[in-house]
Motif scaffolding. Structure first.
Motif, PDB file in Angstrom:
ATOM      1  N   ASN A   1      -5.198  -2.511   7.035  1.00 44.39           N
ATOM      2  CA  ASN A   1      -4.026  -3.168   7.581  1.00 44.39           C
ATOM      3  C   ASN A   1      -2.777  -2.302   7.487  1.00 44.39           C
ATOM      4  O   ASN A   1      -2.473  -1.756   6.432  1.00 44.39           O
ATOM      5  CB  ASN A   1      -3.817  -4.486   6.821  1.00 44.39           C
ATOM      6  CG  ASN A   1      -2.833  -5.373   7.523  1.00 44.39           C
ATOM      7  OD1 ASN A   1      -1.645  -5.120   7.506  1.00 44.39           O
ATOM      8  ND2 ASN A   1      -3.344  -6.380   8.220  1.00 44.39           N
ATOM      9  N   GLY A   2      -2.066  -2.208   8.619  1.00 45.56           N
ATOM     10  CA  GLY A   2      -0.886  -1.356   8.699  1.00 45.56           C
ATOM     11  C   GLY A   2       0.233  -1.764   7.757  1.00 45.56           C
ATOM     12  O   GLY A   2       1.109  -0.951   7.443  1.00 45.56           O
ATOM     13  N   SER A   3       0.202  -3.017   7.265  1.00 43.61           N
ATOM     14  CA  SER A   3       1.284  -3.448   6.374  1.00 43.61           C
ATOM     15  C   SER A   3       1.160  -2.805   5.000  1.00 43.61           C
ATOM     16  O   SER A   3       2.028  -2.989   4.153  1.00 43.61           O
ATOM     17  CB  SER A   3       1.309  -4.973   6.256  1.00 43.61           C
ATOM     18  OG  SER A   3       0.221  -5.420   5.501  1.00 43.61           O
ATOM     19  N   TRP A   4       0.090  -2.045   4.774  1.00 45.87           N
ATOM     20  CA  TRP A   4      -0.068  -1.349   3.493  1.00 45.87           C
ATOM     21  C   TRP A   4       0.642   0.010   3.476  1.00 45.87           C
ATOM     22  O   TRP A   4       0.669   0.676   2.443  1.00 45.87           O
ATOM     23  CB  TRP A   4      -1.560  -1.129   3.178  1.00 45.87           C
ATOM     24  CG  TRP A   4      -2.377  -2.369   3.128  1.00 45.87           C
ATOM     25  CD1 TRP A   4      -1.938  -3.657   2.927  1.00 45.87           C
ATOM     26  CD2 TRP A   4      -3.804  -2.477   3.283  1.00 45.87           C
ATOM     27  NE1 TRP A   4      -2.996  -4.530   2.956  1.00 45.87           N
ATOM     28  CE2 TRP A   4      -4.157  -3.841   3.168  1.00 45.87           C
ATOM     29  CE3 TRP A   4      -4.834  -1.556   3.503  1.00 45.87           C
ATOM     30  CZ2 TRP A   4      -5.472  -4.298   3.265  1.00 45.87           C
ATOM     31  CZ3 TRP A   4      -6.141  -2.004   3.601  1.00 45.87           C
ATOM     32  CH2 TRP A   4      -6.456  -3.363   3.483  1.00 45.87           C
ATOM     33  N   VAL A   5       1.157   0.410   4.626  1.00 44.45           N
ATOM     34  CA  VAL A   5       1.785   1.721   4.763  1.00 44.45           C
ATOM     35  C   VAL A   5       3.286   1.589   4.514  1.00 44.45           C
ATOM     36  O   VAL A   5       3.944   0.775   5.160  1.00 44.45           O
ATOM     37  CB  VAL A   5       1.538   2.273   6.180  1.00 44.45           C
ATOM     38  CG1 VAL A   5       2.500   3.405   6.504  1.00 44.45           C
ATOM     39  CG2 VAL A   5       0.094   2.725   6.328  1.00 44.45           C
ATOM     40  N   TYR A   6       3.810   2.377   3.599  1.00 42.55           N
ATOM     41  CA  TYR A   6       5.239   2.285   3.273  1.00 42.55           C
ATOM     42  C   TYR A   6       5.955   3.582   3.577  1.00 42.55           C
ATOM     43  O   TYR A   6       5.544   4.651   3.123  1.00 42.55           O
ATOM     44  CB  TYR A   6       5.431   1.924   1.796  1.00 42.55           C
ATOM     45  CG  TYR A   6       4.778   0.615   1.467  1.00 42.55           C
ATOM     46  CD1 TYR A   6       5.317  -0.574   1.937  1.00 42.55           C
ATOM     47  CD2 TYR A   6       3.596   0.569   0.739  1.00 42.55           C
ATOM     48  CE1 TYR A   6       4.705  -1.787   1.676  1.00 42.55           C
ATOM     49  CE2 TYR A   6       2.974  -0.644   0.472  1.00 42.55           C
ATOM     50  CZ  TYR A   6       3.532  -1.816   0.951  1.00 42.55           C
ATOM     51  OH  TYR A   6       2.908  -3.013   0.689  1.00 42.55           O
ATOM     52  N   SER A   7       6.997   3.471   4.360  1.00 43.87           N
ATOM     53  CA  SER A   7       7.887   4.594   4.612  1.00 43.87           C
ATOM     54  C   SER A   7       9.288   4.027   4.456  1.00 43.87           C
ATOM     55  O   SER A   7       9.905   3.578   5.400  1.00 43.87           O
ATOM     56  CB  SER A   7       7.623   5.122   6.037  1.00 43.87           C
ATOM     57  OG  SER A   7       8.596   6.061   6.410  1.00 43.87           O
TER      58      SER A   7
ATOM     59  N   PHE B   1       3.453   8.772   8.397  1.00 45.93           N
ATOM     60  CA  PHE B   1       4.717   8.117   8.740  1.00 45.93           C
ATOM     61  C   PHE B   1       5.886   8.706   7.946  1.00 45.93           C
ATOM     62  O   PHE B   1       6.962   8.929   8.491  1.00 45.93           O
ATOM     63  CB  PHE B   1       4.618   6.593   8.528  1.00 45.93           C
ATOM     64  CG  PHE B   1       4.074   5.888   9.734  1.00 45.93           C
ATOM     65  CD1 PHE B   1       4.919   5.437  10.739  1.00 45.93           C
ATOM     66  CD2 PHE B   1       2.710   5.695   9.910  1.00 45.93           C
ATOM     67  CE1 PHE B   1       4.424   4.806  11.874  1.00 45.93           C
ATOM     68  CE2 PHE B   1       2.204   5.072  11.047  1.00 45.93           C
ATOM     69  CZ  PHE B   1       3.061   4.633  12.030  1.00 45.93           C
TER      70      PHE B   1
ATOM     71  N   PRO C   1       3.988   1.197  11.551  1.00 48.16           N
ATOM     72  CA  PRO C   1       2.613   1.003  12.054  1.00 48.16           C
ATOM     73  C   PRO C   1       2.380  -0.415  12.566  1.00 48.16           C
ATOM     74  O   PRO C   1       1.513  -1.113  12.075  1.00 48.16           O
ATOM     75  CB  PRO C   1       1.748   1.331  10.837  1.00 48.16           C
ATOM     76  CG  PRO C   1       2.617   1.056   9.668  1.00 48.16           C
ATOM     77  CD  PRO C   1       4.045   1.224  10.083  1.00 48.16           C
TER      78      PRO C   1
ATOM     79  N   GLN D   1       7.485  -8.448   2.225  1.00 49.95           N
ATOM     80  CA  GLN D   1       6.659  -7.704   1.271  1.00 49.95           C
ATOM     81  C   GLN D   1       7.397  -7.395  -0.020  1.00 49.95           C
ATOM     82  O   GLN D   1       6.768  -7.178  -1.053  1.00 49.95           O
ATOM     83  CB  GLN D   1       6.211  -6.383   1.885  1.00 49.95           C
ATOM     84  CG  GLN D   1       5.137  -6.549   2.920  1.00 49.95           C
ATOM     85  CD  GLN D   1       4.346  -5.268   3.104  1.00 49.95           C
ATOM     86  OE1 GLN D   1       3.896  -4.682   2.149  1.00 49.95           O
ATOM     87  NE2 GLN D   1       4.198  -4.846   4.340  1.00 49.95           N
TER      88      GLN D   1
ATOM     89  N   MET E   1      -2.237   7.626   6.592  1.00 42.75           N
ATOM     90  CA  MET E   1      -1.222   7.059   7.467  1.00 42.75           C
ATOM     91  C   MET E   1       0.147   6.998   6.773  1.00 42.75           C
ATOM     92  O   MET E   1       1.172   7.202   7.401  1.00 42.75           O
ATOM     93  CB  MET E   1      -1.634   5.664   7.960  1.00 42.75           C
ATOM     94  CG  MET E   1      -2.823   5.644   8.919  1.00 42.75           C
ATOM     95  SD  MET E   1      -2.807   6.877  10.274  1.00 42.75           S
ATOM     96  CE  MET E   1      -1.225   6.568  11.064  1.00 42.75           C
TER      97      MET E   1
ATOM     98  N   GLN F   1       5.707   8.430  17.204  1.00 38.45           N
ATOM     99  CA  GLN F   1       6.575   8.219  16.025  1.00 38.45           C
ATOM    100  C   GLN F   1       7.931   8.891  16.253  1.00 38.45           C
ATOM    101  O   GLN F   1       8.990   8.290  16.036  1.00 38.45           O
ATOM    102  CB  GLN F   1       5.932   8.837  14.774  1.00 38.45           C
ATOM    103  CG  GLN F   1       4.710   8.096  14.241  1.00 38.45           C
ATOM    104  CD  GLN F   1       3.951   8.899  13.178  1.00 38.45           C
ATOM    105  OE1 GLN F   1       3.920  10.128  13.222  1.00 38.45           O
ATOM    106  NE2 GLN F   1       3.312   8.218  12.246  1.00 38.45           N
TER     107      GLN F   1
ATOM    108  N   TRP G   1      -0.771  -2.932  12.498  1.00 41.72           N
ATOM    109  CA  TRP G   1      -2.016  -2.358  13.016  1.00 41.72           C
ATOM    110  C   TRP G   1      -3.195  -2.868  12.193  1.00 41.72           C
ATOM    111  O   TRP G   1      -3.090  -3.038  10.985  1.00 41.72           O
ATOM    112  CB  TRP G   1      -1.946  -0.834  12.925  1.00 41.72           C
ATOM    113  CG  TRP G   1      -3.027  -0.164  13.681  1.00 41.72           C
ATOM    114  CD1 TRP G   1      -3.032   0.169  15.001  1.00 41.72           C
ATOM    115  CD2 TRP G   1      -4.293   0.290  13.161  1.00 41.72           C
ATOM    116  NE1 TRP G   1      -4.208   0.786  15.326  1.00 41.72           N
ATOM    117  CE2 TRP G   1      -4.998   0.869  14.229  1.00 41.72           C
ATOM    118  CE3 TRP G   1      -4.895   0.249  11.905  1.00 41.72           C
ATOM    119  CZ2 TRP G   1      -6.276   1.423  14.073  1.00 41.72           C
ATOM    120  CZ3 TRP G   1      -6.168   0.777  11.747  1.00 41.72           C
ATOM    121  CH2 TRP G   1      -6.838   1.356  12.821  1.00 41.72           C
TER     122      TRP G   1
END
Lengths: 284, 284, 284, 284, 284, 284
Positions: free
Chosen positions: A130-136, A44, B121, F32, A40, B75, B129
C-alpha cells in the motif's frame, strides 16, 4: 535514467520447496518494512528533495538503486521456494487426490491461484502493498529518522522471520538482507551525525550479535555491513557522508565500494498444469 | 542489478504553478493505470517468467526499465507544478489571510500536508497506490493481453487528463507518455502477433489522430511511437519481437534504439516555511 | 435465475448537466448505505438463509431484486448528470483553454479519467465500494435489525444529499429512492413485529414529513411507501409478512403489488473526444 | 427491471463438508476475477454504454444477467461445503474440547465468526471485495479486451483452484463455471472479431484440453462452451454478434439458447449452537 | 479529560500458550464488531452529540469509557496467549530446526513478525482495523439502533469464537465480555424504550442460555449483565435511562454501580531472541 | 481502568463556520500522524510492553492518556467549524436554491452526508483511519524512534495545516497541539537520551521559532512545551525520565505537572433539517 545488467545481487542457494517459508518471506517483499517500501520511499524522497545539499539526495538515491535489486532478489527467492511445491507428477492432475491439497495447507493460497506459483506484491498476511506506507515528509531530519526506523525494523523483522524455517534458500537471502539493512541503518545514522547527533551505543537496532547467524558471517567478513554499493554510472557524492567510523557499536570504517560481481538468475521451468507460460501450440 | 545516470528521460518545460493540474496528474503516477503500476507489473512478470523463451521476458523487462524513468519523470513534473504554488512571499506566513487558503482550493490537500509541496504515491482521487492492481497471471498470453489493456488504458486516460489544463509543464510530460504508451502498446500487440493474431485495424486504442496533440508531433517525428529504448548494459533479445511492421493502423517500422540523450533534473528550492529541507542550524 | 426487461424502475427527468451533483449522488450508488450495499447484503442474506421459515427469506430476496433495479437507476441518473458536462464544443479540444478545466473543479476527477463521463462503483468521497460493508450475521434478528439501520440510514443520507443541488434529474431519483427506502424500512420493521416487538412511534427514521419534498408526494400518492413490488416469476410468501398496518407512525396498509410499468433507458450519445465508444473506423 | 425464479443455474452435488475447499472457492466469488467482479463490471459497462450500436450493450448485459446466477451458485456451493463442518453433535458445545478447534485449522476463520458457517464477499485470502476492481473504460475496444482478460483469467484461476480438493460439490461447480467462462471468452473475442481481429489459435486462454476435467465433459457435450443463455424477457440483439464459428481453436458454432431448466436450492438446516436463524422463542 | 489507574477490568486466568486462539481472539479486539470499534464509535457519537438531552450522551459516553478498558483487557489476553509460544529454549535459536516453524502453523504470522509476540490492531483474518466501521449517524434513533446491532453482534461473534479453543485464558475473557455486551445491549435497548418501543421477547440477541457458558455464570451472579459501571469522576445522568426492569427476556433490575475492584496487569518477560525490549547494553 | 471528567483539555475559541478548515483539520484527527494514531499506537505499545523497566511504559502510557483528550479536542473543534455551516435559515430547505450547494463546494461531502455536520474518523483526503498505521515493534529503541518520528511529523504537518485558514477556532486548537507535540517529542527524545544518545541541536523537528505562531506563545509561557501532564490516579514513574534539561535546542527544564483545569464542552444545537438528534415526537 535506469540501466540493467541481468545479474542478481546475491546467490540463490538451492534447497527443497517450502511454501510456508514463501508465505512469510512475502513480508520482506510486500510488507510495510519490506523491499518494495524501501524502494518506493527512497524513490520519492530523492525525487522530492529540495535544496542544494545534494550529498543527502545522492545517499538516499544510492540506497534506492540497491533496493530495486533487493526486490528482484526476494521475488526470485520466493519463486525458488515455491518451485515444484505442488503437482508431484506432471500429468497426475485430477486423478486420485487433489494435487495441490497438501501444498496449500500452510501456504498463501494466492501463490497458487493468482499466478503460476510465484511471488506477489503482498505481505506475510496476504495484504496487498500500500502506497500509504511510503513517507516523504519533505523535512530532511524527519525523512532520515523515518528511514532509520525503516531500516532498523527491516533487520528486526528479518531476524524474526529467519527463525520460521531452516530452509537454506530462505535463510541465505534473509542473511544477506540483514547485513545490508545494517549498512543502510549506518548510512542514515551517519547522515544524522553530520547534523550533530552523537549516537553513543544505540545502534544497531536490534542489539544482537550478527555472527550468531552463520549465513551472515561471510557477508560481515566481506565488510558488507559497512559498505555502500555504488550503482551510479556518473559521479556521486555519497562518500561525503558515507565515510569514517561507523555509527554502530560494531564499529569499523564506512566505505563506498563497487557492487558485487553478480549472480545468475535461475531459470524457472514451465508448468503445463498451471498453464504457464501458455504459449498456445508451442506449449504442447 | 540496476544502474543510474542522473538524467531525466524527457524535458521539463517551465510554466506557472498549477496545483489543480498536479492533483489530476497524480493519476499518471499512482493511479491504477499509472507508471507505478506499469513499473511494478512488469517487474513481477519478468521476475516470475517461466521457461526458456526469453525474448518475451527481455521485452517485458525492457519496458519495465523504461517505466522506472517514467515514475521519476512524473514525480518531477508534479513537483514542478506544485513549486511556488503557496506562500506568495516567504516570511508572510500567519499575518493577514492564510497563505495556503487559496492554493488548496482545488488541490489535493495532502500535497501541502504530507510533504513539502511534492509528489505522492496516490491517484487523482487521493487513494494510495495498491499492490492488488499488479497482475502476473503466470500465463504468457493472459499477461500480454493484460499489458495491452494496461498500455491502451494508459493512453486513453492520459488523453483525457490532457484536456484538464493547458499548462505546458503538464501537457509536455503527458504528450511524451502518450507516445511512449503507444510504443509499448505496439510491443505487446506485436508479441501477440508472434503467437498468431492478426490485429486488423484494432490498434491503437484509443483510435485517434496523435498529431492533433501539438506536443506529441515532435515525438512522432522522432519515431518514438515505434521505438523501444534499450536500457540494457548486456545483450537483449527484444528485437526478435520488436521489429518489422507496426501492428498499429498508423503503421511504420518497429526499431530498438538507444535511449534519449537525457535531460537535467530541475533543482527544487528550499522552503523555510514548509520546514524543508529542515537542516537545523544550516537552514537559518 | 434472474431475468430482465429493458425498463428503468423510475423516470429520468431531464435537466442541465451537474458534475458536482453527480459526485455526491455516488454515495447513493457506491457508498456504505448505497444501493450496491443493499443489493449485495440482501443477496448474501437470502443465499445464506437457514431453516424452513422461508417467508423471511422471500422478503429479503424480494427487496434484493428491487435493489438491482435501483443500482441501474442511480447509474443512469449519474450518467445523465455528467452528460455534456465537458467539451462544450466537439472538436474544440486543445486549442485555447482546457476543455475540462472547469468541469472538474467540483467534480470527482475519476468521472472524467476512468470512464467516458459515467458512473463508478465509488462513494461521494471517491472511496471504492467495499465488501466489508456487507453483513450476513446468520442470526435472523441481528440481520433484520441491521437491515433496519441500513434502510433508515439510506433515507437519512438521501434526505441530506437532496439539499445539495436543486437539479431535477438529481432530486427526482433521490425522492423515488427515499420513498422506497421507507417501504423497505417498513418491511424489516414489520418482520420484527412478527417476532413480538411493538415499535410505538419510532418509525420512520428519520422523523420527517415526507410531503415536504415535493418530488416525493406523487410516490406517496401512489402508495409506494407502503408497497412491496413483486419481481418473482414464481410464487412468493412475502405477503405473509408484508401485510396489515404499517409499523410506521405514518400508518397505512402494507401491500404487495406489481412493479411499475417501466421507463425508457436514455441513450447516451457517443463522445469522440473521450474516445467513446471507440469502435475504430466506425467511429470516424 | 430484474425478475427471478427460484432456481439455481446448475446442480449442487452433495459430498462431505470441506472448509478448506470453501476457503479457496471464495476466490471464485469475491476474488478479483470472481463472479462478483464480473457481475458488477458488466453491470457498469452496460449502464454506461454510449452510442446506438446496441448489439454490444445487449451482449455485455446478457452476460451480466448470467453472472447474477453465478454469484448465487457459488454462494450456495460454499454454504454446502461449510454445512455440518463444525459442532459434530448439537448440544456438545463447551464440554470436553472445543467444537470448532479442528474445523477452523485450515478454514477462513471469518466463515465461523461473521456468519453462521456461510459465504462471504471476500477472496481466498480473506480480503474483502473491492470496487476498484471494476473497469468501465468507456472505450468499447478497451472494455472488450479487459473483459477477455477477465474471463480468461477466470478460467485460469478456476482450473488451478480445481486441483485443491477432490470434493465433488466443489469440483462440479468449478467445472460448470470453467465451461461458461469459455463461452463468455468466446463472446468477447467474437465481438472483437466484428471489429476486424483474426485471433488465429490464441484462444482459449489457458490452452488446455477441457475434456481432461471429467466434470466438464458433460457441459461440453451439452454445447455450453459455445452457447449464450438468453435471460431477456424482451427482445435482444446478442445473436448479431454471438453466431457463426467460435473464435476458439476448439471451434464449433456459437448459439443463443434458452437457460438451463433450473435446479433446486438446497435447504440449509438451522444451527442452534450458531444462534441461527435465532428466531427467539420459535427457535427452542 | 481521561484518568487512569493501573488495573485491569477483569482477571487474566493463566493457561498454556495458544497462538491459534490468539489469532481468532483478534476479532474481539480489531474486528468489525470488536472493542476498538465500540470504543471509537461511542467516542465519536458522544463528541458529536447534538441537543440538550444529555442523558443519552452520558449513556453513550459511559459505555465508551468501559470500552477503553475492554481494549486493554483483550490486548493483555492476546499477549498472555502468545507468551512463550515460540523459542522453547532461549539461546536455542538457529541450531537444529527453526524455533518458530511450529508456532506459526496456525498463527497469524504478523504476531511473530510485526511485534514481539503481542497484540495487533487487526481482526481474525489479519485485516487492519478500519475507520469506515465507525458510525455516528447524527440521528439518535439510528445511532441507538446501530449500537444495538453492534452489541448484539458482539455477543453473537464472541459466543462463536468461544467454541474455537478450550483455553482458560481465552474463555474467561470472552465470558466476561459476553456478559458485558449483554449489559450494553440492555442499555441501548432501554434507551430506545424511553422513545416508545416495547421489545417483547426480542432480546437478548442471540437467544441463548447464558448459564451454559460456565465461565459466564459467576458474572451473572454478580449481576454484571444488568449493571452499568460508572467511570465518571463527576456527575452523570446515566441512571435516568439505565434503571428499572431490563428490556431483555432474562429480566432483572438495571443498576448503575461502581467498577470492579481491579485486577493486576501481568508482567510480560523480556525476549532476547525477539530483541525485546532491546535496551542496548542493559539487555545483555 | 479509565476514568473521565467532562472537561476539554483546552479552550474552543469561537469564530465563523469554516467547512474547508474542518476538512483539512481531519488530518490531525484521523490522518496517519493524527491523534487517533498516537492514541492507539501508545495504547498498543504500553499494553505490549515487556520487562521490568516500567518507567518507559509509564511514559508511553502517560502520553497515551493525554491523546484520548486530544482526540476529543479535535473532534470538538471540527464540530465547531462545521456548526451552522449549511442551512442558513431553518425551514428554508428545498425552496429556491439548494441549502447545502455552497457549503459542500470545498468541504468533505461526508461531513454533510454521513453525520449531522460533525467529525469523522478520516484524514484530510477523506481516507478512513487505518490500523496498519499503528506500530508496536516490540523493541523499545525502535518504538521510541518511531514515536519521535510520529510526534515530529505531527508538529510538521500541523504547522502546514495552520497556514490553510486564519479561523481562530482552527488555529487555537492547532497551536495547543503543536506545543504539546513538542513536549511529547521531548519526552521520547529524553527517553532515548537515557540509552546514551546526545542529540546535539537536532530537535525540535521541524526547526522553527515557535513564537512566530501568536497562538502558541501563551502555551510556551505556561511551559507546556516542557511539561508532561499526569493523568494517573495512582503512582507513576514518568519523572524518572521526564526531568532535567530538555533535549531540544529550545532548552528549559522538563517537569511532570497537573493537567490543565479543564474547559467546557460546547453544546451543539439540534438540527431538525439534518434530522438530528431525531428523537421522534420530542423533536417537534
Amino acid at each position: 535514467m535506469y540501466f540493467y545488467k541481468e545479474d542478481l545481487i546475491n546467490v540463490i542457494v538451492p534447497d527443497r520447496p517450502d511454501p510456508a517459508a514463501a508465505k512469510v518471506l512475502q513480508e520482506a517483499l510486500g510488507g510495510q518494512f519490506g523491499e518494495m517500501r524501501t524502494m518506493m520511499q527512497f524513490s520519492f524522497q530523492s525525487a522530492n528533495f529540495r535544496g542544494k545539499d545534494k550529498k543527502y539526495r545522492d545517499l538516499i538515491r544510492g540506497i534506492f538503486l540497491e533496493e530495486i535489486s533487493h526486490v528482484e532478489l526476494v521475488q526470485t527467492t520466493i519463486n525458488q521456494l515455491l518451485n515444484e511445491s505442488g503437482y508431484p507428477e506432471a500429468g497426475d492432475s485430477g486423478q486420485d487426490g487433489a494435487p495441490l491439497d497438501d501444498a496449500i495447507k500452510h501456504a498463501n493460497p494466492h501463490h497458487y491461484i493468482m499466478g503460476a506459483q510465484s511471488s506477489l506484491p503482498v505481505d506475510a498476511g496476504g495484504n496487498p502493498w500500500n502506497g500509504s506506507w511510503v513517507y516523504s515528509h519533505g523535512n530532511l531530519i524527519a525523512d532520515l529518522l523515518n528511514n532509520l526506523v525503516l531500516e532498523s525494523t527491516g533487520v528486526l523483522q528479518k531476524s524474526r522471520i529467519y527463525e520460521m524455517s531452516s530452509n537454506k534458500t530462505f535463510r541465505e537471502t534473509l542473511a544477506f538482507l540483514i547485513v545490508r539493512d545494517n549498512a543502510h541503518q549506518n548510512a542514515f545514522a551517519k547522515a544524522l551525525e553530520t547534523l550533530g547527533v552523537d549516537w553513543g551505543k544505540l545502534f544497531p537496532v536490534p542489539n544482537y550479535d550478527i555472527n550468531k547467524y552463520p549465513e551472515c558471517r561471510k557477508y560481515v567478513d566481506l565488510g558488507y555491513h559497512n559498505a555502500q554499493f555504488n550503482f551510479r554510472l556518473d559521479a556521486t557524492t555519497i562518500s561525503e557522508i558515507f565515510q569514517g567510523t561507523s555509527p554502530s557499536r560494531n564499529k569499523g570504517e564506512l566505505q563506498v565500494v563497487d557492487p558485487p560481481a553478480g549472480f545468475p538468475v535461475p531459470e524457472l521451468p514451465i508448468m503445463p498444469n498451471e498453464h504457464s507460460p501458455g504459449l498456445g501450440d508451442m506449449n504442447a
